[in-house]
Design a protein around this motif. Structure first.
Motif, mmCIF file in Angstrom:
data_model
loop_
_atom_site.group_PDB
_atom_site.id
_atom_site.type_symbol
_atom_site.label_atom_id
_atom_site.label_comp_id
_atom_site.label_asym_id
_atom_site.label_seq_id
_atom_site.Cartn_x
_atom_site.Cartn_y
_atom_site.Cartn_z
ATOM 1 N N GLY A 1 0.816 -1.222 0.000
ATOM 2 C CA GLY A 1 0.000 0.000 0.000
ATOM 3 C C GLY A 1 0.836 1.252 0.000
ATOM 4 O O GLY A 1 0.497 2.243 -0.668
ATOM 5 N N ILE B 1 -1.082 4.230 -1.741
ATOM 6 C CA ILE B 1 -2.389 4.134 -1.083
ATOM 7 C C ILE B 1 -2.265 4.446 0.404
ATOM 8 O O ILE B 1 -3.142 5.068 1.003
ATOM 9 C CB ILE B 1 -2.985 2.729 -1.305
ATOM 10 C CG1 ILE B 1 -3.173 2.479 -2.815
ATOM 11 C CG2 ILE B 1 -4.327 2.583 -0.582
ATOM 12 C CD1 ILE B 1 -3.523 1.048 -3.158
ATOM 13 N N PHE B 2 -1.181 4.002 1.017
ATOM 14 C CA PHE B 2 -0.905 4.278 2.430
ATOM 15 C C PHE B 2 0.223 5.297 2.555
ATOM 16 O O PHE B 2 1.162 5.288 1.761
ATOM 17 C CB PHE B 2 -0.464 3.014 3.166
ATOM 18 C CG PHE B 2 -1.495 1.928 3.273
ATOM 19 C CD1 PHE B 2 -2.852 2.206 3.212
ATOM 20 C CD2 PHE B 2 -1.096 0.598 3.445
ATOM 21 C CE1 PHE B 2 -3.802 1.203 3.315
ATOM 22 C CE2 PHE B 2 -2.034 -0.415 3.556
ATOM 23 C CZ PHE B 2 -3.385 -0.119 3.487
ATOM 24 N N ASP C 1 -3.105 3.886 8.352
ATOM 25 C CA ASP C 1 -3.934 3.706 7.160
ATOM 26 C C ASP C 1 -4.360 2.254 6.988
ATOM 27 O O ASP C 1 -5.353 1.974 6.305
ATOM 28 C CB ASP C 1 -3.177 4.171 5.904
ATOM 29 C CG ASP C 1 -2.974 5.677 5.886
ATOM 30 O OD1 ASP C 1 -3.694 6.382 6.616
ATOM 31 O OD2 ASP C 1 -2.090 6.152 5.150
ATOM 32 N N GLU D 1 -7.965 1.688 7.975
ATOM 33 C CA GLU D 1 -9.065 2.239 7.188
ATOM 34 C C GLU D 1 -9.578 1.173 6.229
ATOM 35 O O GLU D 1 -8.857 0.723 5.336
ATOM 36 C CB GLU D 1 -8.608 3.482 6.431
ATOM 37 C CG GLU D 1 -8.259 4.650 7.336
ATOM 38 C CD GLU D 1 -8.029 5.939 6.550
ATOM 39 O OE1 GLU D 1 -8.446 5.984 5.364
ATOM 40 O OE2 GLU D 1 -7.437 6.862 7.111
ATOM 41 N N ARG E 1 -9.259 1.597 2.232
ATOM 42 C CA ARG E 1 -7.895 1.505 1.711
ATOM 43 C C ARG E 1 -7.348 0.089 1.853
ATOM 44 O O ARG E 1 -6.702 -0.438 0.958
ATOM 45 C CB ARG E 1 -6.977 2.486 2.440
ATOM 46 C CG ARG E 1 -7.300 3.941 2.205
ATOM 47 C CD ARG E 1 -6.149 4.794 2.697
ATOM 48 N NE ARG E 1 -6.536 6.179 2.901
ATOM 49 C CZ ARG E 1 -5.683 7.146 3.196
ATOM 50 N NH1 ARG E 1 -4.405 6.872 3.352
ATOM 51 N NH2 ARG E 1 -6.093 8.387 3.370
ATOM 52 N N ARG E 2 -7.595 -0.507 3.005
ATOM 53 C CA ARG E 2 -7.087 -1.854 3.239
ATOM 54 C C ARG E 2 -7.672 -2.846 2.233
ATOM 55 O O ARG E 2 -6.958 -3.683 1.671
ATOM 56 C CB ARG E 2 -7.407 -2.302 4.659
ATOM 57 C CG ARG E 2 -6.800 -3.659 5.017
ATOM 58 C CD ARG E 2 -7.225 -4.119 6.404
ATOM 59 N NE ARG E 2 -6.648 -5.415 6.725
ATOM 60 C CZ ARG E 2 -5.587 -5.601 7.487
ATOM 61 N NH1 ARG E 2 -4.978 -4.560 8.041
ATOM 62 N NH2 ARG E 2 -5.128 -6.826 7.716
ATOM 63 N N LEU F 1 -8.752 -2.203 -0.738
ATOM 64 C CA LEU F 1 -8.157 -1.932 -2.048
ATOM 65 C C LEU F 1 -6.782 -2.589 -2.169
ATOM 66 O O LEU F 1 -6.458 -3.210 -3.186
ATOM 67 C CB LEU F 1 -8.040 -0.424 -2.261
ATOM 68 C CG LEU F 1 -7.340 0.045 -3.547
ATOM 69 C CD1 LEU F 1 -8.063 -0.492 -4.786
ATOM 70 C CD2 LEU F 1 -7.272 1.578 -3.590
#
Length: 390
Positions: A343, A348-349, A354, A357, A360-361, A363
């Motif tokens: 991530g 993304i992270f 993060d 979340e 997001r996780r 994804l």
């Protein structure tokens, strides 16, 4: 009269120039090219200037670049002010009849205006190698054309700075040079010799202290992982020790990546260099941070290559906050470590939190399934992803 540089022949002025790179912290700066490429160009981890010959730009060409930017800035600002007075919110300042040479200066000026016109970065890799009188002339001309500029900065090699007279460094400071970026990479003589950095720890320390004594801000860059498995402890401890002796204003982390285009890749392929994965590199960073002592530097981790963007703070008060981040990662379950690695490198992270979340996780979990990432192969996949950022 200015001292003339040792120039092969007088070259014609071919318009405004910009080099290939600048520090991430100079993203809002006007890039002004003083030298081309790198005078050393032997570092095995760097491929930026391979097959490119180093040269000094004639001082009069640099002055012309400054004047050209000044002319474009004035013209663009007048056009924007006229459009504002006329209530033309959709005004497009770009003329449609510029040739390629003039277009580059126009875009440089326009982007600089948008970024507030506060800073200028002197390119390329070692602008302080030019004659001191010429650098002072360039700096003074910048301040003449742009008196409101707050910061003028440059890359420099420690080897070069160590040979500059203290009085000249002080002249640079008075003329407006107020930050120097040095790629220390490591304080370990073993690592520096292995990667052919062309400098030793003692010279790094001397150069850093000279910059600080001249009243110029100093950014030192450290490259986690550069020593590989063989030198990881020496790399961490000696780098921390060198920085403790310098107390730079900024310590910036740039994690090692080894693309095929650099000589170090041949060492990696031959097995004479063993690149560390993220877990090993995290342990090295932790050791490095723990041994920074007695200094007031600001630590920055401002590059996508770095696993820990949030390892950032002012020493000594934020030291435990930074080491806590690394310790927390090292004690995560392997699957969470893998998800964070992926991530982070996919953008993304940006922080360990993060992971908590759900959106997001989910994804990142989906991406890991799509490309077949597992805790066992994650470092190999990360190497592939990181090469895209170099």
């Amino acid at each position: 009269m200015l001292k003339k540089e040792k120039q092969r022949e007088i070259e014609p002025y071919n318009g405004f120039e910009q080099g290939p790179i600048r520090p991430p912290s100079e993203s809002a700066s006007l890039l002004l090219r003083v030298t081309r490429n790198c005078p050393w160009n032997h570092c095995t981890f760097c491929g930026i200037y391979r097959e490119r010959k180093f040269s000094l730009r004639p001082v009069e060409h640099i002055v012309k670049d400054i004047d050209l930017i000044h002319e474009n800035v004035n013209g663009i600002q007048r056009s924007l002010e006229d459009a504002q007075r006329q209530g033309n919110a959709s005004f497009n300042p770009f003329p449609g009849n510029l040739d390629a040479k003039k277009e580059q200066a126009f875009y440089a000026a326009y982007n600089w205006i948008k970024n507030g016109m506060e800073s200028i970065f002197l390119q390329d890799s070692n602008s302080l190698i030019i004659k001191p009188d010429n650098l002072v002339h360039i700096l003074m001309h910048i301040k003449k054309r742009f008196p409101d500029v707050k910061r003028i900065t440059s890359y420099a090699r420690s080897h070069t700075i160590a040979r500059i007279k203290d009085a000249d460094l002080e002249r640079f400071a008075r003329a407006g040079l107020n930050r120097i970026h040095i790629g220390m990479e490591s304080g370990s003589d073993k690592v520096l010799a292995f990667v052919k950095k062309g400098v030793d720890k003692a010279t790094h320390v001397i150069a850093g202290q000279k910059v600080k004594n001249a009243g110029i801000e100093l950014s030192e860059y450290i490259m986690p992982g550069l020593g590989g498995r063989a030198f990881t402890r020496d790399h961490a401890l000696e780098s921390a020790d060198a920085l403790n002796q310098i107390n730079p204003d900024f310590i910036r982390l740039r994690t090692l990546a080894v693309p095929r285009s650099v000589p170090l890749y041949q060492e990696l392929s031959a097995g004479t260099f063993q690149k560390m994965g993220d877990m090993e590199t995290a342990r090295e960073i932790l050791m490095f941070l723990e041994h920074l002592d007695g200094i007031t530097s600001t630590v920055k981790s401002d590059h996508i290559l770095n696993l820990f963007e949030e390892v950032e703070g002012v020493l000594p008060e934020d030291k435990s906050k930074m080491t806590d981040v690394v310790n927390r990662f090292l004690h995560m379950p392997p699957r969470d470590q893998m998800l964070y690695q992926v991530g982070r490198r996919m953008g993304i992270f940006s922080r360990l939190d993060d992971l908590g979340e759900h959106g997001r996780r989910t994804l990142v979990e989906r991406r890991c399934m799509e490309i077949g990432v597992t805790p066992e192969n994650v470092d190999h996949v990360m190497d592939i992803i990181m090469h895209q950022f170099i």
